[in-house]
Write a protein that holds these residues in place. Structure first.
Motif, mmCIF file in Angstrom:
data_model
loop_
_atom_site.group_PDB
_atom_site.id
_atom_site.type_symbol
_atom_site.label_atom_id
_atom_site.label_comp_id
_atom_site.label_asym_id
_atom_site.label_seq_id
_atom_site.Cartn_x
_atom_site.Cartn_y
_atom_site.Cartn_z
ATOM 1 N N LYS A 293 0.830 -1.196 0.000
ATOM 2 C CA LYS A 293 0.000 0.000 0.000
ATOM 3 C C LYS A 293 0.867 1.250 0.000
ATOM 4 O O LYS A 293 2.027 1.220 0.407
ATOM 5 N N THR B 81 1.222 5.135 1.511
ATOM 6 C CA THR B 81 0.797 6.132 2.481
ATOM 7 C C THR B 81 1.283 7.479 1.980
ATOM 8 O O THR B 81 2.469 7.643 1.672
ATOM 9 N N TYR C 88 -9.339 5.744 -3.353
ATOM 10 C CA TYR C 88 -8.963 6.747 -2.366
ATOM 11 C C TYR C 88 -10.069 7.791 -2.270
ATOM 12 O O TYR C 88 -10.861 7.987 -3.194
ATOM 13 N N MET D 256 -6.613 9.484 1.223
ATOM 14 C CA MET D 256 -6.807 8.442 2.221
ATOM 15 C C MET D 256 -7.285 7.178 1.506
ATOM 16 O O MET D 256 -8.297 7.193 0.819
ATOM 17 N N LEU D 257 -6.549 6.104 1.696
ATOM 18 C CA LEU D 257 -6.907 4.837 1.070
ATOM 19 C C LEU D 257 -8.192 4.300 1.684
ATOM 20 O O LEU D 257 -8.314 4.233 2.912
ATOM 21 N N ALA E 100 -9.860 1.336 0.059
ATOM 22 C CA ALA E 100 -9.871 -0.109 -0.136
ATOM 23 C C ALA E 100 -8.918 -0.505 -1.242
ATOM 24 O O ALA E 100 -8.595 0.293 -2.119
ATOM 25 N N THR E 101 -8.495 -1.760 -1.168
ATOM 26 C CA THR E 101 -7.630 -2.372 -2.176
ATOM 27 C C THR E 101 -8.406 -3.482 -2.851
ATOM 28 O O THR E 101 -9.058 -4.302 -2.169
ATOM 29 N N THR F 90 -10.326 -5.451 0.026
ATOM 30 C CA THR F 90 -9.864 -5.285 1.408
ATOM 31 C C THR F 90 -10.044 -3.834 1.798
ATOM 32 O O THR F 90 -9.457 -2.941 1.176
ATOM 33 N N TYR F 91 -10.857 -3.614 2.817
ATOM 34 C CA TYR F 91 -11.199 -2.256 3.224
ATOM 35 C C TYR F 91 -10.303 -1.784 4.365
ATOM 36 O O TYR F 91 -9.924 -2.559 5.237
ATOM 37 N N GLU F 92 -10.007 -0.503 4.358
ATOM 38 C CA GLU F 92 -9.241 0.088 5.461
ATOM 39 C C GLU F 92 -10.144 0.268 6.682
ATOM 40 O O GLU F 92 -11.373 0.332 6.565
ATOM 41 N N GLN F 93 -9.497 0.373 7.812
ATOM 42 C CA GLN F 93 -10.244 0.538 9.060
ATOM 43 C C GLN F 93 -11.097 1.793 8.992
ATOM 44 O O GLN F 93 -10.639 2.853 8.574
ATOM 45 N N LYS G 173 -17.845 -1.367 4.421
ATOM 46 C CA LYS G 173 -17.887 -2.165 3.193
ATOM 47 C C LYS G 173 -19.284 -2.252 2.610
ATOM 48 O O LYS G 173 -19.450 -2.415 1.402
#
Lengths: 109, 116
Positions: free
Chosen positions: A96, A98, B36, B45-46, B48-49, B57-60, B64
């Motif tokens: 990823k 940042t 983003y 800010m990311l 999800a991937t 895959t989601y960020e905290q 989702k």
């Protein structure tokens, strides 16, 4: 502590001079380092990437990486008004990126 | 090379509407795509991937069920903002990467979403 830190600026540089942009990062496991340029209201555009310690040059741009100091920089030679933008430093860890908050650069004609 | 197309560029709609954003890699196969969000004067800010053929895959902190991501092929990923509300108004940007994690990400032009 922020993971990727940049001076927010604004940084003002006369046309034709060298602009120096700096970035520090906290994760020693970082593997890849990128500089993106973002014009107001637009998406980021890749300028440079660097993976190994030392300098990497591409035209008017030079990226410098020092992993021991956790520091990466971007030099812009012969600055042009069209270089005025926000420059984002991005660090790759675990697949990823940042991003830092960006440095706003203004080239003064 | 490495062109990423994102549509639409701008959406203005009423609260409660669902909005779908498309991200396409035009001249390469993207093993991974990213979504983003960027608020004014803040960094990316990311959210999800996304890998082709598997669940994102989601960020905290990213819901989702609200931000549905589909990555149906190596050149197309979609983000659907379901039942959008004014606080979802933001600049949404996708990126695509070819190959391994150290390769650069290439960004689409972004979608400016405004929820009234």
């Amino acid at each position: 502590q922020k993971e990727v830190e940049q001076n927010s600026g604004p940084l003002s540089v006369p046309e034709g001079a060298i602009a120096s942009l700096n970035c520090t990062y906290s994760d020693r496991g970082s593997q890849s380092f990128f500089w993106y340029r973002q014009y107001s209201g637009k998406s980021p555009e890749l300028i440079m990437f660097i993976y190994s310690n030392g300098d990497k040059e591409d035209g008017r741009f030079t990226a410098q990486l020092n992993k021991a100091s956790q520091y990466v920089s971007l030099l812009i030679r012969d600055s042009q008004p069209s270089d005025s933008a926000t420059y984002l430093c991005a660090v790759g860890v675990n697949e990823k990126l940042t991003f830092g908050t960006g440095t706003r650069l203004t080239i003064i004609p | 090379g490495a062109v990423v197309s994102q549509h639409p560029s701008r959406v203005i709609c009423k609260s409660g509407t669902s909005v779908k954003i498309e991200c396409r890699s035009l001249d390469f196969q993207a093993t991974t795509m990213f979504w983003y969000r960027q608020f004014p004067k803040q960094s990316l800010m990311l959210m999800a991937t996304s890998n082709e053929g598997s669940k994102a895959t989601y960020e905290q902190g990213v819901e989702k069920d609200k931000f549905l991501i589909n990555h149906a092929s190596l050149t197309l990923s979609t983000l659907t903002v379901t039942s959008a509300h004014p606080e979802d108004s933001s600049f949404y940007i996708c990126s695509a990467r070819q190959g391994s994690g150290n390769q650069p990400q290439h960004f689409g032009d972004g979608t400016r979403l405004s929820i009234l």
